[in-house]
Each structure stands twice: as C-alpha cells, then as structure tokens.
Design a protein around this motif. Structure first.
Motif, mmCIF file in Angstrom:
data_model
loop_
_atom_site.group_PDB
_atom_site.id
_atom_site.type_symbol
_atom_site.label_atom_id
_atom_site.label_comp_id
_atom_site.label_asym_id
_atom_site.label_seq_id
_atom_site.Cartn_x
_atom_site.Cartn_y
_atom_site.Cartn_z
ATOM 1 N N PHE A 162 2.528 -16.784 -7.958
ATOM 2 C CA PHE A 162 1.863 -18.066 -7.711
ATOM 3 C C PHE A 162 0.366 -17.845 -7.845
ATOM 4 O O PHE A 162 -0.194 -16.914 -7.257
ATOM 5 C CB PHE A 162 2.189 -18.582 -6.307
ATOM 6 N N SER A 163 -0.293 -18.689 -8.637
ATOM 7 C CA SER A 163 -1.720 -18.488 -8.879
ATOM 8 C C SER A 163 -2.508 -19.788 -8.752
ATOM 9 O O SER A 163 -1.965 -20.889 -8.914
ATOM 10 C CB SER A 163 -1.942 -17.895 -10.273
ATOM 11 N N LEU A 164 -3.795 -19.629 -8.457
ATOM 12 C CA LEU A 164 -4.741 -20.735 -8.370
ATOM 13 C C LEU A 164 -5.974 -20.363 -9.189
ATOM 14 O O LEU A 164 -6.340 -19.185 -9.269
ATOM 15 C CB LEU A 164 -5.167 -20.985 -6.913
ATOM 16 N N SER A 165 -6.612 -21.364 -9.801
ATOM 17 C CA SER A 165 -7.828 -21.086 -10.559
ATOM 18 C C SER A 165 -8.715 -22.317 -10.589
ATOM 19 O O SER A 165 -8.235 -23.453 -10.504
ATOM 20 C CB SER A 165 -7.493 -20.647 -11.987
ATOM 21 N N HIS A 166 -10.016 -22.075 -10.706
ATOM 22 C CA HIS A 166 -10.962 -23.193 -10.764
ATOM 23 C C HIS A 166 -12.254 -22.713 -11.413
ATOM 24 O O HIS A 166 -12.703 -21.591 -11.178
ATOM 25 C CB HIS A 166 -11.268 -23.726 -9.364
ATOM 26 N N SER A 167 -12.830 -23.560 -12.265
ATOM 27 C CA SER A 167 -14.087 -23.243 -12.929
ATOM 28 C C SER A 167 -15.178 -24.203 -12.469
ATOM 29 O O SER A 167 -14.958 -25.420 -12.390
ATOM 30 C CB SER A 167 -13.938 -23.328 -14.449
ATOM 31 N N LEU A 168 -16.345 -23.652 -12.179
ATOM 32 C CA LEU A 168 -17.482 -24.440 -11.715
ATOM 33 C C LEU A 168 -18.599 -24.381 -12.750
ATOM 34 O O LEU A 168 -18.927 -23.292 -13.245
ATOM 35 C CB LEU A 168 -18.002 -23.889 -10.385
ATOM 36 N N PRO A 169 -19.197 -25.522 -13.112
ATOM 37 C CA PRO A 169 -20.311 -25.501 -14.061
ATOM 38 C C PRO A 169 -21.514 -24.775 -13.466
ATOM 39 O O PRO A 169 -21.827 -24.946 -12.288
ATOM 40 C CB PRO A 169 -20.603 -26.992 -14.299
ATOM 41 N N VAL A 170 -22.175 -23.961 -14.276
ATOM 42 C CA VAL A 170 -23.332 -23.203 -13.819
ATOM 43 C C VAL A 170 -24.604 -23.659 -14.535
ATOM 44 O O VAL A 170 -25.567 -24.090 -13.908
ATOM 45 C CB VAL A 170 -23.122 -21.686 -14.039
ATOM 46 N N TYR A 171 -24.566 -23.581 -15.851
ATOM 47 C CA TYR A 171 -25.732 -23.981 -16.641
ATOM 48 C C TYR A 171 -25.254 -24.365 -18.029
ATOM 49 O O TYR A 171 -24.597 -23.567 -18.718
ATOM 50 C CB TYR A 171 -26.743 -22.843 -16.717
ATOM 51 N N LYS A 172 -25.521 -25.608 -18.432
ATOM 52 C CA LYS A 172 -25.048 -26.137 -19.711
ATOM 53 C C LYS A 172 -23.531 -25.930 -19.792
ATOM 54 O O LYS A 172 -22.800 -26.427 -18.955
ATOM 55 C CB LYS A 172 -25.799 -25.496 -20.871
ATOM 56 N N ASP A 173 -23.051 -25.170 -20.792
ATOM 57 C CA ASP A 173 -21.601 -24.972 -20.942
ATOM 58 C C ASP A 173 -21.094 -23.703 -20.253
ATOM 59 O O ASP A 173 -19.915 -23.353 -20.363
ATOM 60 C CB ASP A 173 -21.232 -24.919 -22.429
ATOM 61 N N MET A 174 -21.961 -23.008 -19.546
ATOM 62 C CA MET A 174 -21.544 -21.804 -18.822
ATOM 63 C C MET A 174 -20.798 -22.187 -17.548
ATOM 64 O O MET A 174 -21.170 -23.128 -16.863
ATOM 65 C CB MET A 174 -22.762 -20.952 -18.462
ATOM 66 N N THR A 175 -19.728 -21.443 -17.228
ATOM 67 C CA THR A 175 -18.956 -21.732 -16.015
ATOM 68 C C THR A 175 -18.727 -20.458 -15.204
ATOM 69 O O THR A 175 -18.707 -19.346 -15.741
ATOM 70 C CB THR A 175 -17.580 -22.345 -16.339
ATOM 71 N N LEU A 176 -18.584 -20.654 -13.908
ATOM 72 C CA LEU A 176 -18.151 -19.603 -12.995
ATOM 73 C C LEU A 176 -16.656 -19.797 -12.785
ATOM 74 O O LEU A 176 -16.219 -20.855 -12.350
ATOM 75 C CB LEU A 176 -18.885 -19.698 -11.660
ATOM 76 N N ASP A 177 -15.863 -18.777 -13.109
ATOM 77 C CA ASP A 177 -14.407 -18.881 -13.078
ATOM 78 C C ASP A 177 -13.840 -18.081 -11.904
ATOM 79 O O ASP A 177 -14.031 -16.859 -11.831
ATOM 80 C CB ASP A 177 -13.815 -18.374 -14.393
ATOM 81 N N LEU A 178 -13.142 -18.764 -11.016
ATOM 82 C CA LEU A 178 -12.556 -18.133 -9.831
ATOM 83 C C LEU A 178 -11.034 -18.233 -9.887
ATOM 84 O O LEU A 178 -10.486 -19.199 -10.430
ATOM 85 C CB LEU A 178 -13.070 -18.817 -8.566
ATOM 86 N N GLY A 179 -10.357 -17.244 -9.317
ATOM 87 C CA GLY A 179 -8.901 -17.288 -9.326
ATOM 88 C C GLY A 179 -8.296 -16.358 -8.297
ATOM 89 O O GLY A 179 -8.957 -15.449 -7.779
ATOM 90 N N ALA A 180 -7.029 -16.591 -7.996
ATOM 91 C CA ALA A 180 -6.285 -15.745 -7.064
ATOM 92 C C ALA A 180 -4.804 -15.858 -7.384
ATOM 93 O O ALA A 180 -4.350 -16.878 -7.926
ATOM 94 C CB ALA A 180 -6.547 -16.164 -5.617
ATOM 95 N N SER A 181 -4.045 -14.814 -7.070
ATOM 96 C CA SER A 181 -2.595 -14.853 -7.309
ATOM 97 C C SER A 181 -1.872 -13.996 -6.286
ATOM 98 O O SER A 181 -2.459 -13.097 -5.674
ATOM 99 C CB SER A 181 -2.261 -14.379 -8.731
ATOM 100 N N ALA A 182 -0.587 -14.284 -6.118
ATOM 101 C CA ALA A 182 0.269 -13.513 -5.212
ATOM 102 C C ALA A 182 1.632 -13.356 -5.858
ATOM 103 O O ALA A 182 2.159 -14.309 -6.459
ATOM 104 C CB ALA A 182 0.396 -14.218 -3.868
#
Length: 272
Positions: A162-182
């Motif tokens: 089971f996994s979760l993920s989310h991307s947050l905008p940082v600057y223009k088209d750059m994103t911070l990508d976070l995730g977790a799984s079990a």
C-alpha cells in the motif's frame, strides 16, 4: 440557408475534434530513463551494497497497454544476506525485468493487471521467476494505491503493498515529490520456511509478516523539453519483529532479515 451553413460548420468542428481526440488517445507514449544509486533495495531486501548501481529502463504505452524493460548493473558486487553475486568484487549486469500490463480507468480510479518476468543472476538458488499482479489507484490527494503480487514460479508467495504519494509545486514546473509505502508478505512454498534452533535449519512455519516500510522525498526538475532530472532519497525499514528477526545468528526469514537502510541517487528521464 445561413442556419444550415452554421449547422454544417458546427458538425464539421465536432467531427474534427472527435477525430483529433481519437488520434490523441491512439498515440504511442513512453519514457526512457537511467538512474544511479548507492544501493539496490527490493521490497526491503538489500540486493546491491557498498557499490554504485545503474538502473536503465524503457517504457512504451498504447491504449492502456504498457511494456517496461528494466535492468540493474552493479559496479562492484558484494555478498549480502539476500544476495549471492555471480561476479564477487566485479561489475555485473545482474538483473533484467520485463513488465507487461493493462490499465483501465474509471473517472479517478485506475485498475491495472499485469505480468512480470524477473531474469536474475544473483538469487539463491539461481534462477528466474515470474509474478502476476493487480493494483488499484485513486487519483486524489496522496493518490492511495494498493498492489498485490503473486510469484507463480520459483518462490510462491503473495506480497501486498500500500503506497501514498504527493507532489508539491516548488518553483515554476519543479516539484517536491513525497511518498511512503508498507508491505505485507505471505509465503506459501517450503522455500519460505523459517529458521528453528531445534533443527538448526529452515524447517519452521512459513514466513508471514508485515514486511517492509519505506518513506521517500525527491525533486522533479525539468531541464529541457520532455527531459527531467530527479534526485531522490529513500529510507527503508522493517515493519515487524519477524521481518528483522534472527535466530542463533541466522535470519528468521530464509531470504534474509531487513535492516534500516538509506538509498540516495539521481535519475534522468526523457518522455516521448
């Protein structure tokens, strides 16, 4: 007459839009990438360690069907509890995986079914294996995804992730990508029997446990049209006492115990 011309023009526009949409849906898409990392971790198992691994891949998709070819190249193979190298102390092209799948989407829900062929040189005993898998993903905040894999050849067992993920905008088209799984694993073959002190061998009940956990963070940085660079860091850890258990100095699970492990690296991806 004017109304007829307007009606005909409207029909032409609708038909043109529909045809364009069909061609857009029929378009072959894909990506080619290469990643460089400090180690190779698979479902918590440390496959490559104390070296640099390179992992090239190629993916092609068409009308929901997808084919992916992925490989692992270890710059300097060293033994681990889950890894028997074919070229100890040398570079080796030690794994190639082929994944075939089909994805069907219903609004925000995506359902995928597929097949994976693992060609490996390092497992013990040596030999290839195959898996069937299904997954369901919902396109909302955190994008929850449940995947189930079933080994049908060399190491029969079922792995749930089971996994979760989310991307947050940082600057223009750059994103911070976070995730977790079990992950949770259930062994169903004698290979997965656990270690017993009384026999000094793997004669106990088959391994079944909450297995591996992982959290990650990275960036997606566009550097040119269709070209991305993605630095990433992952932290892997055992999810239960069984997953990290040892008995008389031997791993409780025949495939090896899990440790707390960090993976860092960077990948370059070209989308087409």
């Amino acid at each position: 007459m004017k109304k007829i011309r307007v009606l005909v023009l409207s029909m032409v526009l609708v038909i043109s839009f529909s045809v364009s949409s069909v061609y857009a849906e029929d378009k072959v898409t894909g990506s080619a990438s290469v990643g460089v990392f400090n180690r190779y971790i698979f479902r918590g198992y440390e496959i490559g360690s104390h070296s640099v691994v390179m992992q090239p891949s190629l993916n092609v998709s068409y009308k929901g069907f997808s084919a992916t070819l992925w490989s692992n190249i270890d710059s300097n193979e060293h033994s681990t509890q889950s890894f028997v190298p074919d070229k100890e102390g040398h570079k080796s092209f030690n794994e190639t995986d082929l994944t075939l799948s089909y994805t069907y989407s219903i609004d925000k829900l995506s359902l995928t079914a597929g097949y994976i062929y693992y060609a490996m040189k390092y497992n013990n005993p040596p030999g290839d294996t195959e898996e069937l898998f299904v997954s369901a993903s919902y396109d909302t905040l955190l994008k929850p995804t449940l995947s189930i894999y079933r080994d049908i050849t060399s190491y029969p067992g079922t792995y749930f992730n089971f996994s979760l993920s989310h991307s947050l905008p940082v600057y223009k088209d750059m994103t911070l990508d976070l995730g977790a799984s079990a992950g949770y694993f259930v062994g169903s073959d004698d290979y997965w029997k656990t270690y017993e002190s009384s026999t000094g061998d793997y004669t106990g009940k088959k391994y079944s446990a909450f297995h591996d956990g992982m959290v990650k963070a990275g960036f997606t940085i566009p550097i040119a049209k269709n070209l991305l660079i993605q630095p990433i860091a992952q932290y892997w850890f055992p999810l239960s006492s069984k997953a990290k258990k040892t008995v008389d100095g031997n791993s409780y699970n025949h495939n090896g115990k899990l440790d707390d492990t960090f993976v860092t690296g960077i990948s370059l991806t070209f989308n087409f």
